[in-house]
Design a protein around this motif. Structure first.
Motif, short mmCIF file in Angstrom:
data_model
loop_
_atom_site.label_atom_id
_atom_site.label_comp_id
_atom_site.label_asym_id
_atom_site.label_seq_id
_atom_site.Cartn_x
_atom_site.Cartn_y
_atom_site.Cartn_z
N MET A 1 12.23 6.30 -3.42
CA MET A 1 11.92 5.57 -2.20
C MET A 1 13.01 4.52 -1.95
O MET A 1 13.37 3.78 -2.86
CB MET A 1 10.57 4.88 -2.35
CG MET A 1 10.20 3.99 -1.19
SD MET A 1 8.65 3.09 -1.51
CE MET A 1 7.50 4.20 -0.76
N LEU A 2 13.52 4.48 -0.73
CA LEU A 2 14.52 3.49 -0.34
C LEU A 2 13.97 2.74 0.87
O LEU A 2 13.62 3.35 1.87
CB LEU A 2 15.84 4.17 0.01
CG LEU A 2 17.01 3.25 0.30
CD1 LEU A 2 18.32 3.95 -0.06
CD2 LEU A 2 17.05 2.81 1.73
N ILE A 3 13.87 1.42 0.73
CA ILE A 3 13.35 0.59 1.82
C ILE A 3 14.46 -0.33 2.30
O ILE A 3 15.01 -1.11 1.53
CB ILE A 3 12.14 -0.25 1.36
CG1 ILE A 3 11.06 0.65 0.74
CG2 ILE A 3 11.57 -1.06 2.54
CD1 ILE A 3 9.95 -0.10 0.04
N ASP B 1 0.83 -1.20 0.00
CA ASP B 1 0.00 0.00 0.00
C ASP B 1 0.87 1.26 0.00
O ASP B 1 0.56 2.23 -0.70
CB ASP B 1 -0.94 0.02 1.21
CG ASP B 1 -2.04 -1.02 1.08
OD1 ASP B 1 -2.40 -1.39 -0.06
OD2 ASP B 1 -2.55 -1.47 2.14
N VAL B 2 1.96 1.25 0.77
CA VAL B 2 2.86 2.40 0.82
C VAL B 2 3.49 2.63 -0.55
O VAL B 2 3.57 3.76 -1.04
CB VAL B 2 3.95 2.20 1.91
CG1 VAL B 2 5.05 3.24 1.79
CG2 VAL B 2 3.33 2.23 3.30
N ILE B 3 3.90 1.55 -1.21
CA ILE B 3 4.52 1.68 -2.54
C ILE B 3 3.49 2.17 -3.56
O ILE B 3 3.78 3.07 -4.35
CB ILE B 3 5.15 0.35 -2.98
CG1 ILE B 3 6.38 0.07 -2.12
CG2 ILE B 3 5.51 0.38 -4.46
CD1 ILE B 3 6.99 -1.29 -2.33
N ARG C 1 5.09 2.21 -14.91
CA ARG C 1 4.70 3.29 -13.99
C ARG C 1 5.81 3.60 -13.01
O ARG C 1 5.89 4.71 -12.48
CB ARG C 1 3.43 2.89 -13.22
CG ARG C 1 2.24 2.78 -14.15
CD ARG C 1 0.99 2.25 -13.48
NE ARG C 1 0.74 2.91 -12.20
CZ ARG C 1 0.26 2.26 -11.14
NH1 ARG C 1 -0.04 0.99 -11.19
NH2 ARG C 1 0.04 2.90 -10.02
N PHE C 2 6.67 2.58 -12.70
CA PHE C 2 7.77 2.82 -11.77
C PHE C 2 8.85 1.76 -11.96
O PHE C 2 8.61 0.72 -12.55
CB PHE C 2 7.28 2.84 -10.32
CG PHE C 2 6.87 1.49 -9.77
CD1 PHE C 2 7.72 0.78 -8.92
CD2 PHE C 2 5.64 0.93 -10.09
CE1 PHE C 2 7.33 -0.45 -8.40
CE2 PHE C 2 5.24 -0.29 -9.57
CZ PHE C 2 6.09 -0.99 -8.72
N LEU D 1 11.00 5.68 -8.47
CA LEU D 1 12.01 4.64 -8.22
C LEU D 1 11.83 4.10 -6.81
O LEU D 1 11.78 4.85 -5.85
CB LEU D 1 13.41 5.23 -8.37
CG LEU D 1 14.58 4.35 -7.95
CD1 LEU D 1 14.65 3.07 -8.79
CD2 LEU D 1 15.89 5.12 -8.07
N VAL D 2 11.72 2.77 -6.69
CA VAL D 2 11.62 2.09 -5.41
C VAL D 2 12.85 1.19 -5.27
O VAL D 2 13.04 0.28 -6.07
CB VAL D 2 10.33 1.23 -5.32
CG1 VAL D 2 10.29 0.46 -4.00
CG2 VAL D 2 9.10 2.10 -5.48
N MET D 3 13.68 1.48 -4.28
CA MET D 3 14.90 0.71 -4.06
C MET D 3 14.73 -0.19 -2.85
O MET D 3 14.31 0.27 -1.79
CB MET D 3 16.09 1.65 -3.85
CG MET D 3 16.38 2.50 -5.06
SD MET D 3 17.71 3.69 -4.77
CE MET D 3 19.04 2.62 -4.27
N LEU D 4 15.06 -1.46 -3.01
CA LEU D 4 15.00 -2.43 -1.92
C LEU D 4 16.44 -2.77 -1.56
O LEU D 4 17.17 -3.31 -2.38
CB LEU D 4 14.27 -3.70 -2.37
CG LEU D 4 12.94 -3.50 -3.10
CD1 LEU D 4 12.36 -4.86 -3.49
CD2 LEU D 4 11.97 -2.71 -2.27
#
Length: 150
Positions: free
Chosen positions: A27-29, A11-13, A95-96, A125-128
């Motif tokens: 975003m960095l998780i 949901d946060v992503i 989309r990302f 950008l979502v970084m894991l």
């Protein structure tokens, strides 16, 4: 750093990706467990519009690393340009971008590559990242990122 849970992660992503903020940070998780990061990566891949940014051993939009580990200019290999500028499944439905590498996650060249990719395409950008990699690269500057801890 904001705390999130396995239950709220997707949901946060999704909220981050759908946000229309023009100057939002990537975003960095940070993950404390390999199992958690693997499970999250599989689940995030299923979000409509996800494209993995790390499917090629590249960095930057001007260079790539060939199969022998040598750095070469993309400009010298025009046949590769579209293949490498937008790695993986990039198309109009993206989309990302999601980024995760098992090794050298915080290597400056890799981080610069994914940040440039997001900036050039104007995609979130979502970084894991595994939190133990902070010990491997203690000089990593997280200030350009919106940080979360799972």
């Amino acid at each position: 750093m904001k705390q999130i849970t396995k239950d709220t992660l997707l949901d946060v992503i999704k909220t981050y990706v759908e946000s229309k903020e023009s100057n939002k940070k990537p975003m960095l998780i940070w993950f404390q467990s390999n199992d958690d990061i693997d499970n999250a990566r599989r689940a995030i891949r299923e979000i409509k519009g996800c494209c993995e940014a790390n499917q090629h051993p590249l960095y930057g939009h001007e260079h790539f690393i060939d199969n022998e580990g040598k750095v070469k200019k993309i400009a010298d290999h025009p046949e590769l340009t579209t293949k490498f500028i937008y790695p993986g499944r990039y198309d109009e439905n993206v989309r990302f971008f999601m980024y995760h590498r098992y090794v050298e996650q915080l290597l400056d060249d890799h981080i610069e590559y994914v940040k440039e990719l997001a900036e050039k395409t104007q995609k979130p950008l979502v970084m894991l990242i595994n939190d133990y990699s902070k010990e491997e690269n203690p000089m990593f500057d997280a200030s350009p990122f919106e940080e979360y801890l799972l």
